[in-house]
Design an enzyme around this catalytic site. Structure first.
Site, PDB file in Angstrom:
ATOM      1  N   ASN A   9       0.864  -1.179   0.000  1.00  0.00           N
ATOM      2  CA  ASN A   9       0.000   0.000   0.000  1.00  0.00           C
ATOM      3  C   ASN A   9       0.904   1.234   0.000  1.00  0.00           C
ATOM      4  O   ASN A   9       1.460   1.594   1.025  1.00  0.00           O
ATOM      5  CB  ASN A   9      -0.892  -0.037   1.260  1.00  0.00           C
ATOM      6  CG  ASN A   9      -1.728   1.212   1.414  1.00  0.00           C
ATOM      7  OD1 ASN A   9      -1.831   2.029   0.492  1.00  0.00           O
ATOM      8  ND2 ASN A   9      -2.328   1.379   2.594  1.00  0.00           N
ATOM      9  N   TRP A  10       1.019   1.850  -1.164  1.00  0.00           N
ATOM     10  CA  TRP A  10       1.962   2.961  -1.303  1.00  0.00           C
ATOM     11  C   TRP A  10       1.465   4.240  -0.632  1.00  0.00           C
ATOM     12  O   TRP A  10       2.212   5.192  -0.500  1.00  0.00           O
ATOM     13  CB  TRP A  10       2.234   3.247  -2.787  1.00  0.00           C
ATOM     14  CG  TRP A  10       2.925   2.147  -3.535  1.00  0.00           C
ATOM     15  CD1 TRP A  10       3.090   0.838  -3.146  1.00  0.00           C
ATOM     16  CD2 TRP A  10       3.543   2.248  -4.817  1.00  0.00           C
ATOM     17  NE1 TRP A  10       3.765   0.136  -4.104  1.00  0.00           N
ATOM     18  CE2 TRP A  10       4.058   0.981  -5.148  1.00  0.00           C
ATOM     19  CE3 TRP A  10       3.704   3.296  -5.732  1.00  0.00           C
ATOM     20  CZ2 TRP A  10       4.724   0.719  -6.345  1.00  0.00           C
ATOM     21  CZ3 TRP A  10       4.363   3.047  -6.933  1.00  0.00           C
ATOM     22  CH2 TRP A  10       4.874   1.776  -7.233  1.00  0.00           C
ATOM     23  N   LYS A  11       0.175   4.275  -0.312  1.00  0.00           N
ATOM     24  CA  LYS A  11      -0.437   5.488   0.251  1.00  0.00           C
ATOM     25  C   LYS A  11      -0.116   6.690  -0.656  1.00  0.00           C
ATOM     26  O   LYS A  11      -0.095   6.530  -1.884  1.00  0.00           O
ATOM     27  CB  LYS A  11       0.035   5.702   1.692  1.00  0.00           C
ATOM     28  CG  LYS A  11      -0.192   4.455   2.561  1.00  0.00           C
ATOM     29  CD  LYS A  11      -0.006   4.680   4.027  1.00  0.00           C
ATOM     30  CE  LYS A  11      -0.234   3.376   4.776  1.00  0.00           C
ATOM     31  NZ  LYS A  11      -0.177   3.528   6.231  1.00  0.00           N
ATOM     32  N   HIS A  96      -9.652   1.469   4.599  1.00  0.00           N
ATOM     33  CA  HIS A  96      -8.399   1.620   5.352  1.00  0.00           C
ATOM     34  C   HIS A  96      -8.626   2.583   6.521  1.00  0.00           C
ATOM     35  O   HIS A  96      -9.398   3.534   6.408  1.00  0.00           O
ATOM     36  CB  HIS A  96      -7.303   2.151   4.416  1.00  0.00           C
ATOM     37  CG  HIS A  96      -5.955   2.108   5.044  1.00  0.00           C
ATOM     38  ND1 HIS A  96      -5.532   3.070   5.924  1.00  0.00           N
ATOM     39  CD2 HIS A  96      -4.953   1.201   4.958  1.00  0.00           C
ATOM     40  CE1 HIS A  96      -4.306   2.758   6.349  1.00  0.00           C
ATOM     41  NE2 HIS A  96      -3.940   1.621   5.767  1.00  0.00           N
ATOM     42  N   GLU A  98      -6.957   4.946   7.618  1.00  0.00           N
ATOM     43  CA  GLU A  98      -6.714   6.363   7.305  1.00  0.00           C
ATOM     44  C   GLU A  98      -7.920   6.976   6.599  1.00  0.00           C
ATOM     45  O   GLU A  98      -8.255   8.142   6.804  1.00  0.00           O
ATOM     46  CB  GLU A  98      -5.433   6.501   6.461  1.00  0.00           C
ATOM     47  CG  GLU A  98      -4.191   6.277   7.324  1.00  0.00           C
ATOM     48  CD  GLU A  98      -3.008   5.671   6.600  1.00  0.00           C
ATOM     49  OE1 GLU A  98      -2.960   5.692   5.354  1.00  0.00           O
ATOM     50  OE2 GLU A  98      -2.104   5.162   7.301  1.00  0.00           O
ATOM     51  N   GLU A 168      -5.915  -4.825  10.502  1.00  0.00           N
ATOM     52  CA  GLU A 168      -4.895  -3.814  10.770  1.00  0.00           C
ATOM     53  C   GLU A 168      -5.252  -3.070  12.051  1.00  0.00           C
ATOM     54  O   GLU A 168      -6.063  -2.125  12.018  1.00  0.00           O
ATOM     55  CB  GLU A 168      -4.829  -2.812   9.618  1.00  0.00           C
ATOM     56  CG  GLU A 168      -4.433  -3.413   8.293  1.00  0.00           C
ATOM     57  CD  GLU A 168      -3.791  -2.366   7.385  1.00  0.00           C
ATOM     58  OE1 GLU A 168      -2.663  -2.592   6.956  1.00  0.00           O
ATOM     59  OE2 GLU A 168      -4.416  -1.327   7.133  1.00  0.00           O
ATOM     60  N   GLY A 174       1.841   2.307  10.997  1.00  0.00           N
ATOM     61  CA  GLY A 174       2.798   3.412  10.894  1.00  0.00           C
ATOM     62  C   GLY A 174       3.455   3.799  12.201  1.00  0.00           C
ATOM     63  O   GLY A 174       4.070   4.855  12.304  1.00  0.00           O
ATOM     64  N   SER A 214       2.803  -1.988  10.624  1.00  0.00           N
ATOM     65  CA  SER A 214       4.236  -2.029  10.932  1.00  0.00           C
ATOM     66  C   SER A 214       4.887  -3.376  10.586  1.00  0.00           C
ATOM     67  O   SER A 214       5.769  -3.843  11.316  1.00  0.00           O
ATOM     68  CB  SER A 214       4.487  -1.647  12.398  1.00  0.00           C
ATOM     69  OG  SER A 214       4.123  -0.299  12.616  1.00  0.00           O
ATOM     70  N   GLY A 235       2.657  -1.091   4.493  1.00  0.00           N
ATOM     71  CA  GLY A 235       2.702   0.335   4.151  1.00  0.00           C
ATOM     72  C   GLY A 235       4.153   0.791   4.016  1.00  0.00           C
ATOM     73  O   GLY A 235       4.800   0.572   2.993  1.00  0.00           O
TER      74      GLY A 235
END
Ligand code: PGA
Length: 256
Positions: A9-11, A96, A98, A168, A174, A214, A235
């Site tokens: 997941n490149w975000k 997600h 976020e 998650e 993160g 993570s 991530g």
């Protein structure tokens, strides 16, 4: 036997040209095998470039990080499932944390997105997970069960095989503070049980349940050694080709 799934997941990272350079580098470092499926999920603007950079030596599937549930219309700024399909996407990350936290997404809208993805033969990767407060209050199972069932509401049993779940924990994303493999395993067991009870064991069986939060080249092997953990949603550590290649190799190393 479920095929392991490693998703990067490149975000909000990498332009189209950076995506091309990344794919070439990753292709040189990682080996394709039949027992691991790799998904790259760049930003919308880099999807096409990433797809075009794919080399025969290292096939991967393309994933988007979001979609809107309508196919078309007056929805400024949104991207639909047919648009992603035409670019060659096979997967889409939905719900997600976020998106839930920063953009206010809720279970009802996430469910509409899951349905839109399935309608257009895109495989949803539904993300669920508890906050630290919820975990400390002993609410983890209740929260993830709720998110799972609301996210998949109305999904027919025969469509479940196309769905992947990413567990998650919000506190692990993160932060450098991954869950332990035991903590993840316990939640994954709960999730599979809930799927089997709500649908049936046969339909629940092919659903891949990934861990995310993570994941690093150092700890990936611990997660991927657990039979309950069918892969990883990565991530930060997916942005470096060497780190991501090492994580892919960890998935291959699992026996059985
Ligand atoms: P992280 O992110 O690996 O950087 O914790 C995972 C994710 O948000 O999917």
């Amino acid at each position: 036997m479920r095929k392991r799934l490693i998703v990067g997941n490149w975000k909000l990272h990498k332009t189209a040209s950076e995506a091309v350079a990344f794919v070439y580098r990753l292709s040189a470092l990682a080996q394709a095998t039949d027992d691991v499926e790799v998904v790259l999920a760049p930003p919308f603007t880099a999807l096409q470039a990433a797809a075009q950079a794919e080399l025969p030596a290292f096939p991967f599937a393309l994933g988007a990080q979001n979609l809107f549930w309508e196919d078309k219309g007056a929805f400024t700024g949104e991207v639909s499932a047919p648009m992603l399909k035409e670019l060659g996407c096979r997967y889409v990350i939905l719900g997600h944390s976020e998106r839930r936290r920063i953009f206010g997404e809720q279970d009802e809208g996430i469910n509409k997105k899951v349905q839109a993805a399935l309608r257009h033969v895109l495989r949803p990767i539904l993300c669920i997970g508890e906050t630290l407060t919820e975990r400390e209050a002993g609410q983890t199972d209740r929260i993830v069960t709720h998110q799972l069932l609301r996210g998949l509401e109305g999904v027919a049993g025969e469509s479940l095989a196309a769905v992947a779940i990413a567990y998650e924990p919000v506190w692990a994303i993160g932060t450098g503070q991954a869950a332990s493999a035991d903590q993840a395993t316990a939640v994954h067991r709960t999730l599979r049980k809930v799927l089997a009870e709500r649908w049936n064991a046969r339909d629940a069986e092919p659903v891949r349940i990934l861990y995310g939060g993570s994941v690093t080249p150092e700890n990936a092997g611990q997660f991927l050694a657990a039979p309950e953990i069918d892969g990883a949603l990565v991530g930060g550590a997916c942005l470096d080709p060497q780190s991501f290649a090492t994580i892919i190799t960890s998935a291959r190393a699992r026996q059985g």
